[in-house]
Design a protein around this motif. Structure first.
Motif, mmCIF file in Angstrom:
data_model
loop_
_atom_site.group_PDB
_atom_site.id
_atom_site.type_symbol
_atom_site.label_atom_id
_atom_site.label_comp_id
_atom_site.label_asym_id
_atom_site.label_seq_id
_atom_site.Cartn_x
_atom_site.Cartn_y
_atom_site.Cartn_z
ATOM 1 N N ALA A 46 -2.026 7.359 3.618
ATOM 2 C CA ALA A 46 -2.733 6.128 3.981
ATOM 3 C C ALA A 46 -4.223 6.216 3.664
ATOM 4 N N MET A 47 -4.700 7.389 3.292
ATOM 5 C CA MET A 47 -6.136 7.603 3.093
ATOM 6 C C MET A 47 -6.548 7.147 1.695
ATOM 7 N N LYS A 48 -6.484 5.830 1.500
ATOM 8 C CA LYS A 48 -6.949 5.217 0.264
ATOM 9 C C LYS A 48 -8.369 4.707 0.484
ATOM 10 N N SER A 49 -9.181 4.747 -0.556
ATOM 11 C CA SER A 49 -10.597 4.449 -0.358
ATOM 12 C C SER A 49 -11.192 3.709 -1.543
ATOM 13 N N SER A 50 -12.455 3.330 -1.383
ATOM 14 C CA SER A 50 -13.262 2.806 -2.485
ATOM 15 C C SER A 50 -13.743 3.982 -3.333
ATOM 16 N N TRP A 51 -14.479 3.683 -4.395
ATOM 17 C CA TRP A 51 -15.012 4.748 -5.256
ATOM 18 C C TRP A 51 -16.031 5.614 -4.517
ATOM 19 N N ALA A 52 -16.526 5.122 -3.381
ATOM 20 C CA ALA A 52 -17.489 5.899 -2.597
ATOM 21 C C ALA A 52 -16.831 6.643 -1.441
ATOM 22 N N GLY A 53 -15.517 6.455 -1.263
ATOM 23 C CA GLY A 53 -14.822 7.158 -0.184
ATOM 24 C C GLY A 53 -14.712 6.376 1.105
ATOM 25 N N ALA A 54 -15.015 5.065 1.089
ATOM 26 C CA ALA A 54 -14.949 4.246 2.298
ATOM 27 C C ALA A 54 -13.508 3.803 2.555
ATOM 28 N N LEU A 55 -13.143 3.739 3.837
ATOM 29 C CA LEU A 55 -11.748 3.553 4.243
ATOM 30 C C LEU A 55 -11.489 2.193 4.885
ATOM 31 N N GLY A 56 -10.291 1.681 4.685
ATOM 32 C CA GLY A 56 -9.794 0.555 5.458
ATOM 33 C C GLY A 56 -10.496 -0.758 5.200
ATOM 34 N N GLN A 57 -10.106 -1.762 5.995
ATOM 35 C CA GLN A 57 -10.650 -3.106 5.818
ATOM 36 C C GLN A 57 -12.131 -3.226 6.162
ATOM 37 N N PRO A 58 -12.660 -2.454 7.123
ATOM 38 C CA PRO A 58 -14.109 -2.519 7.360
ATOM 39 C C PRO A 58 -14.903 -1.630 6.424
ATOM 40 N N GLN A 59 -14.218 -0.816 5.590
ATOM 41 C CA GLN A 59 -14.877 0.127 4.689
ATOM 42 C C GLN A 59 -15.775 1.106 5.437
ATOM 43 N N PHE A 60 -15.195 1.802 6.387
ATOM 44 C CA PHE A 60 -15.895 2.848 7.118
ATOM 45 C C PHE A 60 -15.825 4.170 6.346
ATOM 46 N N MET A 61 -16.936 4.858 6.257
ATOM 47 C CA MET A 61 -16.867 6.246 5.838
ATOM 48 C C MET A 61 -16.134 7.021 6.941
ATOM 49 N N PRO A 62 -15.533 8.160 6.616
ATOM 50 C CA PRO A 62 -14.742 8.876 7.630
ATOM 51 C C PRO A 62 -15.499 9.207 8.912
ATOM 52 N N THR A 63 -16.767 9.590 8.827
ATOM 53 C CA THR A 63 -17.517 9.875 10.058
ATOM 54 C C THR A 63 -17.686 8.611 10.889
ATOM 55 N N SER A 64 -17.854 7.470 10.231
ATOM 56 C CA SER A 64 -17.982 6.208 10.965
ATOM 57 C C SER A 64 -16.657 5.835 11.623
ATOM 58 N N PHE A 65 -15.561 6.105 10.941
ATOM 59 C CA PHE A 65 -14.258 5.855 11.558
ATOM 60 C C PHE A 65 -14.143 6.648 12.862
ATOM 61 N N LEU A 66 -14.478 7.915 12.817
ATOM 62 C CA LEU A 66 -14.334 8.759 14.008
ATOM 63 C C LEU A 66 -15.255 8.306 15.139
ATOM 64 N N LYS A 67 -16.409 7.744 14.804
ATOM 65 C CA LYS A 67 -17.376 7.316 15.823
ATOM 66 C C LYS A 67 -17.116 5.900 16.329
#
Length: 425
Positions: free
Chosen positions: A200-221
């Motif tokens: 499920a860990m699909k991202s943009s070219w910068a590594g942002a995740l999901g519909q809000p485009q969170f970077m992984p550290t932002s997802f965790l926070k």
């Protein structure tokens, strides 16, 4: 006579020695093993195992999670801003993010309308959830919708990259290795905690995740479970997506009850070099300087006592604004003045109907990043604070341009152009 004979013998000996030495060198070149650097894929695999894995293990990542994440992963050399091993980073020539390109193109009407019409359509369908979010977080629904629409077209945009490929490549060989290493470890942590499977860990070219485009550290926070199913899901749960966006903004200081800002007119005698979040004034003081709302309405009495900031993202070649601290909260989502302005403007149009800016965007912003970086270095050499010589015309660069222009008897435009680059280079 004896002297000539000795000299001839010496010469013959030197020639013989030279031939022997030459043959030895040629043999060495012929039979020696060439010492080429290992292929980049091999270097990457070695880096994963000897460098990244020990730190991941120390942070509680299991061997299974680590191995699953990197099955078949190789460096993606098509990604922007990479630095080959052994090379030094340089300022890229081209802009890879739309937020740092020409302002006029960024605010093309068809782009804004896609967000505003889509936002209004979803405002009704998600009215209950948006109402609960605004009550809980204090962030208006239209702001959340504008971010959702801008980031992924309300979830319609496909994420074509494998997050571990992107983050792994950039942690191994980008100009911001430390940043992406932290994000890569956070992505492994997401999987380790069972918050999302590897596939499920699909991202943009910068590594942002999901519909809000969170970077992984932002997802965790910041990702939250708003639909009550026990886990935050920013991939497929609309309530979780919208609430996570609001939670992000609150974390960075969203002020309940204040807007983001308004478009204004700025008299010619008010310098464009007064912009920036570190040059705030009471809005009443800006009004006293002759700044007025473009809609000819008066600022609310409560607003007059509050702090506001001048924003001129294209200098004198575009619209001007008085913005509130909430504008700079929006900018935390993407460190671009144009991005934050787009979100604020789109939110207004979702809530109040379509109305374009009164001011137009001039034909500026098409320089190469490397040209702007050269300009920034030149200004730094003259003692100006441009923030960072990164080739991006942020507010410190814009106002430094204005200050230099005024000091040298030129009209202050506060935006880089080709003539200015040529003058200062």
């Amino acid at each position: 006579m004896s002297g000539r004979a000795e000299g001839g013998a010496t010469e013959r000996g030197l020639r013989k020695f030279g031939l022997v030495f030459l043959f030895a060198v040629l043999a060495a070149l012929l039979f020696a093993k060439p010492t080429f650097a290992a292929p980049i894929d091999d270097q990457f695999r070695a880096w994963l195992q000897t460098d990244l894995w020990p730190e991941a293990k120390a942070k509680g990542i299991s061997r299974k999670t680590f191995d699953d994440a990197f099955i078949g992963v190789k460096p993606n050399l098509t990604l922007p801003d990479l630095v080959m091993p052994g090379e030094q980073p340089t300022t890229p020539e081209k802009q890879h993010q739309a937020e740092f390109g020409p302002p006029g193109a960024y605010f093309a009407e068809k782009i804004i309308r896609a967000v505003t019409t889509g936002g209004r359509a979803r405002a009704g369908a998600n009215a209950r959830v948006l109402g609960l979010i605004e009550k809980h977080y204090g962030v208006p629904g239209e702001v959340v919708l504008a971010i959702w629409g801008r980031e992924t077209g309300f979830g319609a945009a496909r994420m074509p990259y494998d997050a571990f490929e992107v983050l792994g490549t950039k942690a191994f060989m980008s100009a911001k290795k430390d940043f992406f290493r932290t994000e890569l470890l956070a992505a492994l942590d997401i999987v380790e905690r069972g918050l999302a499977p590897v596939n499920a860990m699909k991202s943009s070219w910068a590594g942002a995740l999901g519909q809000p485009q969170f970077m992984p550290t932002s997802f965790l926070k910041h990702a939250v479970d708003f639909d009550g199913d026990g886990r935050p899901d920013i991939w497929s749960s609309t309530p979780d997506v919208l609430a996570s966006i609001a939670n992000y903004l609150v974390h960075y200081g969203w002020v309940r009850g204040r807007g983001w800002g308004v478009e204004v007119t700025v008299p010619a005698n008010v310098s464009c070099s007064l912009e920036g979040p570190d040059q705030g004034k009471k809005i009443a003081d800006w009004v006293a300087m002759g700044i007025r709302r473009v809609d000819n309405k008066a600022f609310a009495a409560g607003e007059l006592k509050a702090e506001g900031f001048l924003l001129m993202p294209a200098g004198r070649s575009g619209p001007a604004f008085i913005v509130t601290p909430n504008f700079y909260v929006l900018k935390q989502y993407n460190t671009s003045d144009l991005y934050a302005l787009f979100i604020g403007h789109a939110a207004d149009r979702i809530a109040k109907g379509d109305a374009a800016f009164a001011g137009g965007w001039g034909p500026v912003g098409d320089l190469h990043r490397s040209d702007i970086a050269a300009l920034q270095h030149a200004l730094e050499a003259k003692g100006y604070d441009v923030g960072s010589a990164d080739g991006l015309p942020g507010f410190k660069t814009r106002r430094s341009i204005g200050l230099w222009q005024s000091k040298n008897g030129r009209p202050a435009t506060c935006f880089p152009d080709a003539a200015l680059v040529a003058q200062l280079r």
